[in-house]
Design a protein around this motif. Structure first.
Motif, PDB file in Angstrom:
ATOM      1  N   ASP A  93      24.181  18.715  24.244  1.00  0.00           N
ATOM      2  CA  ASP A  93      23.297  17.985  25.156  1.00  0.00           C
ATOM      3  C   ASP A  93      23.667  18.252  26.610  1.00  0.00           C
ATOM      4  OD1 ASP A  93      22.440  17.057  22.768  1.00  0.00           O
ATOM      5  OD2 ASP A  93      22.760  14.933  23.184  1.00  0.00           O
ATOM      6  N   GLN A  94      24.962  18.407  26.874  1.00  0.00           N
ATOM      7  CA  GLN A  94      25.414  18.658  28.242  1.00  0.00           C
ATOM      8  C   GLN A  94      24.926  20.017  28.745  1.00  0.00           C
ATOM      9  OE1 GLN A  94      29.689  18.180  28.340  1.00  0.00           O
ATOM     10  NE2 GLN A  94      29.625  16.328  27.070  1.00  0.00           N
ATOM     11  N   LEU A  95      24.863  20.990  27.835  1.00  0.00           N
ATOM     12  CA  LEU A  95      24.389  22.320  28.234  1.00  0.00           C
ATOM     13  C   LEU A  95      22.907  22.315  28.563  1.00  0.00           C
ATOM     14  CD1 LEU A  95      26.234  24.596  25.612  1.00  0.00           C
ATOM     15  CD2 LEU A  95      26.997  23.914  27.893  1.00  0.00           C
ATOM     16  N   LEU A  96      22.140  21.472  27.861  1.00  0.00           N
ATOM     17  CA  LEU A  96      20.689  21.441  28.043  1.00  0.00           C
ATOM     18  C   LEU A  96      20.275  20.903  29.411  1.00  0.00           C
ATOM     19  CD1 LEU A  96      19.536  20.199  24.519  1.00  0.00           C
ATOM     20  CD2 LEU A  96      19.304  22.504  25.459  1.00  0.00           C
ATOM     21  N   VAL A  97      21.114  20.079  30.026  1.00  0.00           N
ATOM     22  CA  VAL A  97      20.745  19.482  31.314  1.00  0.00           C
ATOM     23  C   VAL A  97      21.231  20.323  32.495  1.00  0.00           C
ATOM     24  CG1 VAL A  97      20.724  17.169  30.342  1.00  0.00           C
ATOM     25  CG2 VAL A  97      22.835  18.036  31.366  1.00  0.00           C
ATOM     26  N   ARG A  98      21.895  21.422  32.230  1.00  0.00           N
ATOM     27  CA  ARG A  98      22.363  22.291  33.304  1.00  0.00           C
ATOM     28  C   ARG A  98      21.272  23.306  33.673  1.00  0.00           C
ATOM     29  NH1 ARG A  98      28.755  23.240  31.662  1.00  0.00           N
ATOM     30  NH2 ARG A  98      29.307  21.015  31.669  1.00  0.00           N
ATOM     31  N   PRO A  99      21.356  23.864  34.890  1.00  0.00           N
ATOM     32  CA  PRO A  99      20.256  24.711  35.388  1.00  0.00           C
ATOM     33  C   PRO A  99      20.222  26.131  34.833  1.00  0.00           C
ATOM     34  CG  PRO A  99      21.990  24.533  37.035  1.00  0.00           C
ATOM     35  CD  PRO A  99      22.374  23.601  35.915  1.00  0.00           C
ATOM     36  N   MET A 100      21.122  26.459  33.917  1.00  0.00           N
ATOM     37  CA  MET A 100      21.155  27.801  33.344  1.00  0.00           C
ATOM     38  C   MET A 100      20.930  27.726  31.838  1.00  0.00           C
ATOM     39  SD  MET A 100      24.091  29.919  35.387  1.00  0.00           S
ATOM     40  CE  MET A 100      23.896  30.271  37.145  1.00  0.00           C
ATOM     41  N   PRO A 101      20.439  28.806  31.226  1.00  0.00           N
ATOM     42  CA  PRO A 101      20.185  28.803  29.779  1.00  0.00           C
ATOM     43  C   PRO A 101      21.441  28.458  28.984  1.00  0.00           C
ATOM     44  CG  PRO A 101      19.199  30.733  30.807  1.00  0.00           C
ATOM     45  CD  PRO A 101      20.046  30.085  31.852  1.00  0.00           C
ATOM     46  N   PRO A 102      21.322  27.653  27.940  1.00  0.00           N
ATOM     47  CA  PRO A 102      22.493  27.265  27.137  1.00  0.00           C
ATOM     48  C   PRO A 102      23.264  28.453  26.576  1.00  0.00           C
ATOM     49  CG  PRO A 102      20.607  25.910  26.564  1.00  0.00           C
ATOM     50  CD  PRO A 102      20.103  26.992  27.477  1.00  0.00           C
ATOM     51  N   LEU A 103      22.552  29.490  26.137  1.00  0.00           N
ATOM     52  CA  LEU A 103      23.227  30.653  25.563  1.00  0.00           C
ATOM     53  C   LEU A 103      24.085  31.341  26.616  1.00  0.00           C
ATOM     54  CD1 LEU A 103      23.714  32.521  23.185  1.00  0.00           C
ATOM     55  CD2 LEU A 103      21.635  33.770  23.807  1.00  0.00           C
ATOM     56  N   LEU A 243      18.466  41.843  17.202  1.00  0.00           N
ATOM     57  CA  LEU A 243      18.832  41.002  18.345  1.00  0.00           C
ATOM     58  C   LEU A 243      17.634  40.194  18.831  1.00  0.00           C
ATOM     59  CD1 LEU A 243      20.753  40.076  20.603  1.00  0.00           C
ATOM     60  CD2 LEU A 243      20.079  42.135  21.883  1.00  0.00           C
ATOM     61  N   LEU A 244      16.474  40.821  18.902  1.00  0.00           N
ATOM     62  CA  LEU A 244      15.264  40.115  19.348  1.00  0.00           C
ATOM     63  C   LEU A 244      14.908  38.985  18.379  1.00  0.00           C
ATOM     64  CD1 LEU A 244      13.084  43.137  20.548  1.00  0.00           C
ATOM     65  CD2 LEU A 244      14.366  41.506  21.953  1.00  0.00           C
ATOM     66  N   VAL A 245      15.064  39.242  17.089  1.00  0.00           N
ATOM     67  CA  VAL A 245      14.817  38.197  16.088  1.00  0.00           C
ATOM     68  C   VAL A 245      15.808  37.046  16.274  1.00  0.00           C
ATOM     69  CG1 VAL A 245      14.911  37.653  13.617  1.00  0.00           C
ATOM     70  CG2 VAL A 245      13.797  39.757  14.393  1.00  0.00           C
ATOM     71  N   ALA A 246      17.077  37.373  16.519  1.00  0.00           N
ATOM     72  CA  ALA A 246      18.097  36.341  16.699  1.00  0.00           C
ATOM     73  C   ALA A 246      17.807  35.488  17.925  1.00  0.00           C
ATOM     74  CB  ALA A 246      19.474  36.997  16.827  1.00  0.00           C
ATOM     75  N   LEU A 247      17.386  36.113  19.021  1.00  0.00           N
ATOM     76  CA  LEU A 247      17.077  35.367  20.249  1.00  0.00           C
ATOM     77  C   LEU A 247      15.849  34.478  20.045  1.00  0.00           C
ATOM     78  CD1 LEU A 247      17.707  38.177  22.885  1.00  0.00           C
ATOM     79  CD2 LEU A 247      19.144  36.175  22.439  1.00  0.00           C
ATOM     80  N   TRP A 248      14.864  35.000  19.322  1.00  0.00           N
ATOM     81  CA  TRP A 248      13.672  34.177  19.032  1.00  0.00           C
ATOM     82  C   TRP A 248      14.058  32.972  18.174  1.00  0.00           C
ATOM     83  CZ3 TRP A 248      11.830  32.866  14.217  1.00  0.00           C
ATOM     84  CH2 TRP A 248      10.630  32.141  14.207  1.00  0.00           C
ATOM     85  N   PHE A 249      14.890  33.183  17.161  1.00  0.00           N
ATOM     86  CA  PHE A 249      15.285  32.091  16.277  1.00  0.00           C
ATOM     87  C   PHE A 249      16.104  31.047  17.043  1.00  0.00           C
ATOM     88  CE2 PHE A 249      17.990  30.511  12.606  1.00  0.00           C
ATOM     89  CZ  PHE A 249      16.962  29.758  12.044  1.00  0.00           C
ATOM     90  N   TRP A 250      16.938  31.497  17.979  1.00  0.00           N
ATOM     91  CA  TRP A 250      17.721  30.589  18.821  1.00  0.00           C
ATOM     92  C   TRP A 250      16.797  29.688  19.646  1.00  0.00           C
ATOM     93  CZ3 TRP A 250      22.392  28.611  19.826  1.00  0.00           C
ATOM     94  CH2 TRP A 250      22.661  28.103  21.104  1.00  0.00           C
ATOM     95  N   ARG A 251      15.803  30.287  20.273  1.00  0.00           N
ATOM     96  CA  ARG A 251      14.854  29.489  21.067  1.00  0.00           C
ATOM     97  C   ARG A 251      14.066  28.530  20.172  1.00  0.00           C
ATOM     98  NH1 ARG A 251      14.279  34.605  23.692  1.00  0.00           N
ATOM     99  NH2 ARG A 251      12.463  35.060  22.405  1.00  0.00           N
ATOM    100  N   PHE A 252      13.711  28.988  18.978  1.00  0.00           N
ATOM    101  CA  PHE A 252      13.012  28.138  18.012  1.00  0.00           C
ATOM    102  C   PHE A 252      13.895  26.954  17.621  1.00  0.00           C
ATOM    103  CE2 PHE A 252      12.105  27.028  13.560  1.00  0.00           C
ATOM    104  CZ  PHE A 252      10.740  26.753  13.635  1.00  0.00           C
ATOM    105  N   ILE A 254      16.320  25.560  19.387  1.00  0.00           N
ATOM    106  CA  ILE A 254      16.451  24.633  20.517  1.00  0.00           C
ATOM    107  C   ILE A 254      15.226  23.728  20.611  1.00  0.00           C
ATOM    108  CG2 ILE A 254      16.500  24.489  23.043  1.00  0.00           C
ATOM    109  CD1 ILE A 254      18.346  26.882  23.067  1.00  0.00           C
ATOM    110  N   LYS A 255      14.047  24.282  20.374  1.00  0.00           N
ATOM    111  CA  LYS A 255      12.819  23.482  20.442  1.00  0.00           C
ATOM    112  C   LYS A 255      12.814  22.371  19.388  1.00  0.00           C
ATOM    113  CE  LYS A 255       9.830  27.101  22.333  1.00  0.00           C
ATOM    114  NZ  LYS A 255       8.647  27.982  22.073  1.00  0.00           N
TER     115      LYS A 255
END
Length: 262
Positions: A93-103, A243-252, A254-255
């Motif tokens: 949760d702390q990473l989500l409120v910072r101004p940079m992407p969590p990853l 890698l593109l699949v992994a990044l898409w799944f990561w964003r999915f 987080i949502k």
């Protein structure tokens, strides 16, 4: 953003090097464990000469590439590897409120220098194996040129597999047991020719968890095992696609993440 990344990495490295004795002991311990594994393999092959047409030096090339790639991943992506603690302890949760992407924040948080020993060990195995192949009269010019590419591809593939595994923590909270199947088992399997395994495992290591594209597929051509030149192009395509699949799944993930307070 990348200047910030390198600044954070340098700061992290400097802080760890303040304890040089601990760093040296940890690195040596990791390297020693890997050396013992390869010495055991060498003892077996010294008795049987080769395994399905693969000599000790040829398997050493596969082994060295995976060892370097895995160690590089463990060094540079330590917090991805241990991501479940962010979910269990509510730190994500702390990473989500910072101004940079969590990853991005996870990648800058810690560099595990203790895993460098495995990287050095892998380089030693590669040097010895390439020298052995050269003494046997093999043409290794192209192989030597491709080895750094294979290590980089291996790092990206291990990172991608780990990121997909870490993302499942958004639903399951814990991923340590899953890593044994998605990361450790495939990386250990990729130390050896994929042709050694039954067909269903070949499908896993060339499809679902395509670690075979790190070293085995290019080696079919580079070591004259019946491969074609396009295998050298196929590996980067597969790795980048994964890698593109992994990044898409990561964003999915987080949502669909629900914080520990919800």
């Amino acid at each position: 953003m990348w200047s910030f990344y390198w600044k954070m990495v340098k700061t992290n490295i400097r802080s760890q090097l303040q304890y040089k004795g601990n760093f040296i002991m940890t690195a040596c311990a990791n390297a020693s464990l890997s050396v013992l594994d390869f010495l055991l393999l060498g003892a077996v092959l010294a008795r049987f000469d080769h395994v399905k047409g693969w000599s000790l030096y040829e398997i050493g090339v596969l082994y060295g590439i995976i060892s370097c790639a895995m160690s590089l991943y463990r060094t540079m992506s330590a917090e991805i590897h241990e991501f479940e603690k962010y979910i269990i302890q509510g730190e994500f949760d702390q990473l989500l409120v910072r101004p940079m992407p969590p990853l991005f924040l996870l990648l800058t948080k810690r560099v595990d220098l203790g895993k460098v020993g495995g990287l050095l060990q892998g380089i030693v195995v590669l040097v010895v194996s390439l020298a052995g192949l050269s003494r046997q009269g093999a043409a290794i010019g192209l192989l030597i040129a491709y080895v750094p590419v294979a290590i980089l591809l291996g790092f990206v593939m291990m990172f991608s597999i780990s990121l997909i595994t870490a993302t499942t923590a958004f639903w399951t909270s814990q991923v340590k047991d899953l890593q044994a199947f998605t990361l450790y088992a495939p990386s250990n399997a990729a130390n050896y020719p994929i042709s050694l395994y039954p067909n269903w495992l070949k499908l896993v290591f060339l499809g679902l968890l395509p670690v075979g594209f790190i070293n085995y597929i290019p080696a079919l051509y580079l070591l004259d095992k019946g491969g074609s030149w396009y295998h050298l192009l196929l590996s980067p395509i597969v790795v980048i696609g994964y890698l593109l699949v992994a990044l898409w799944f990561w964003r999915f993930g987080i949502k669909h993440y629900h914080s520990t307070g919800s």
